[in-house]
Enzyme design. Sequence first.
Site, PDB file in Angstrom:
ATOM      1  N   ASP A 150       0.579  -1.153   0.201  1.00  0.00           N
ATOM      2  CA  ASP A 150       0.249   0.227  -0.407  1.00  0.00           C
ATOM      3  C   ASP A 150       0.776   1.399   0.117  1.00  0.00           C
ATOM      4  O   ASP A 150       0.213   2.341  -0.476  1.00  0.00           O
ATOM      5  CB  ASP A 150      -0.835  -0.090   1.278  1.00  0.00           C
ATOM      6  CG  ASP A 150      -2.312  -1.135   1.224  1.00  0.00           C
ATOM      7  OD1 ASP A 150      -2.441  -1.571   0.618  1.00  0.00           O
ATOM      8  OD2 ASP A 150      -3.219  -1.274   2.537  1.00  0.00           O
ATOM      9  N   HIS A 192     -19.431 -31.163 -13.767  1.00  0.00           N
ATOM     10  CA  HIS A 192     -21.628 -30.423 -13.141  1.00  0.00           C
ATOM     11  C   HIS A 192     -21.789 -31.564 -12.178  1.00  0.00           C
ATOM     12  O   HIS A 192     -21.345 -32.988 -12.805  1.00  0.00           O
ATOM     13  CB  HIS A 192     -21.972 -31.158 -14.484  1.00  0.00           C
ATOM     14  CG  HIS A 192     -23.311 -30.456 -14.905  1.00  0.00           C
ATOM     15  ND1 HIS A 192     -24.251 -29.897 -15.165  1.00  0.00           N
ATOM     16  CD2 HIS A 192     -24.828 -32.163 -14.092  1.00  0.00           C
ATOM     17  CE1 HIS A 192     -25.609 -30.202 -14.783  1.00  0.00           C
ATOM     18  NE2 HIS A 192     -25.572 -31.192 -13.916  1.00  0.00           N
TER      19      HIS A 192
END
Length: 473
Positions: A319, A452
Amino acid sequence: MSQEFDLVVLGGGTGGYVAAIRASQLGMKVAIVEKEKLGGTCLHRGCIPSKALLRSAEVYATLKESDKFGVIAGEVCYDFSKIQDRKQGIIEQLHKGIQYLMKKGSITIFEGFGRVMGPSIFSPQAGAVRIEKENGDQEMIVPRFLLLATGSRPRTLPGLVIDGSYVVTSDEALQWEQLPESVVIVGGGVIGIEWASMLNDFGVAVTVVEYADRILPLEDEEVSKEMARLLKKRKVNIVTSAKVLPESLEKGEGRVMIQAETAGGVQSFEAQKILVSVGRQANVENLGLEATEIKVERGAVVVNEHFQTAESHIYAIGDVIGGLQLAHVASHEGILAVEHMAGQNPHPMDYTKVPKCTYSRPEVANVGLTEKEAKEKGFEVKVGKFSFKPLGKAIIYGENDGFVKVVVDAKTNDLLGVHMIGPHVTDMISEAGLARVLDATPWEIGTTIHPHPTLSEAFMEAALAVEGKAIHN
């Protein structure tokens, strides 16, 4: 005699301690200077505590609707003190884990505030560190390399004073002993929307006031629009294109009021609390940088592609250098910086391949360019989009709002960006991140067999949709 180290890291947050571990792996003698606790903002005042609260809010919201799943829960309520206890327990568990890693890596920890010294009797070049301890004692250590990883703090609006009671940032809100009945959130970016979603799930009346013309303004426009629609459906009041007027602030007797200029004129907003969420500012003050050649521009330390400052033996990450202020970005920057110190010549970081996440309900995640950004950069684009609505696993979860959007270079078929809003997309985005790293094409993604039923099928279908081949559209 001052102690000498191969690397001294100023700041024991996520970027700092990860860099220290990597340096230790490379055989360096490493020290960290930290004035509070290892783990920094992410562990103690950011990522981890906020996600712990978000999870509790999600469980509460699910239980309130459990009859839809055939589960009769009876009267559902929450004990916020226990929620806070759970949050704190998670923090403490992870903090102990970091402490263990420091011991494992033989990394020395100095508790105190570290200040960078200019050339002196301790070192012929800038970079010696004076450690100022709470009891007034001082200690000097001399590194061969120095890494600035001092992080950031919440930003506020000029004139809007944070009093910790009526007007707060996320730092203070994370320590609430009980939730207010109503909150005005100033700022509709990632942090603001996470808090809006969480507080709304806990039953707090929420208003979001955003300066830009849409919430989540850095997301793809379709994602922002969908998030606004879903939050409004949950009775969150969203006001955009609104300039908050700090001088209008009034508070007292358990209420606070503030005004904002909007397209419809000046509006007043009243609540028990105002939560200011307008970004973060780098911690560059009082570090002693003025005694070095290090440059600070627009409130952030200036570095090159290898994270070196103007003092080539002093690096900076996270940061404090601005840019993408994300824990995983700081960690990766720290690893690259340390590997560069060690002469390994790592590839410079490509920030278009960084996944970015919002942990609201629904979640939001993206990697790469938005459709608008791609067009502005001169790309001719193709887009594939697939909704979660027909997806079996999403319907089973009871969370089938949202979609996956794929942005592709029409000339090369290379993947430019992926944008998701829906259930568990912060976990799904890593596959898209790998696809970006590998310059995958929609065909490659679409022909990768996805199990799936899973939520990840939405990414496969969105990739197939680029050429109109989605099966379940």
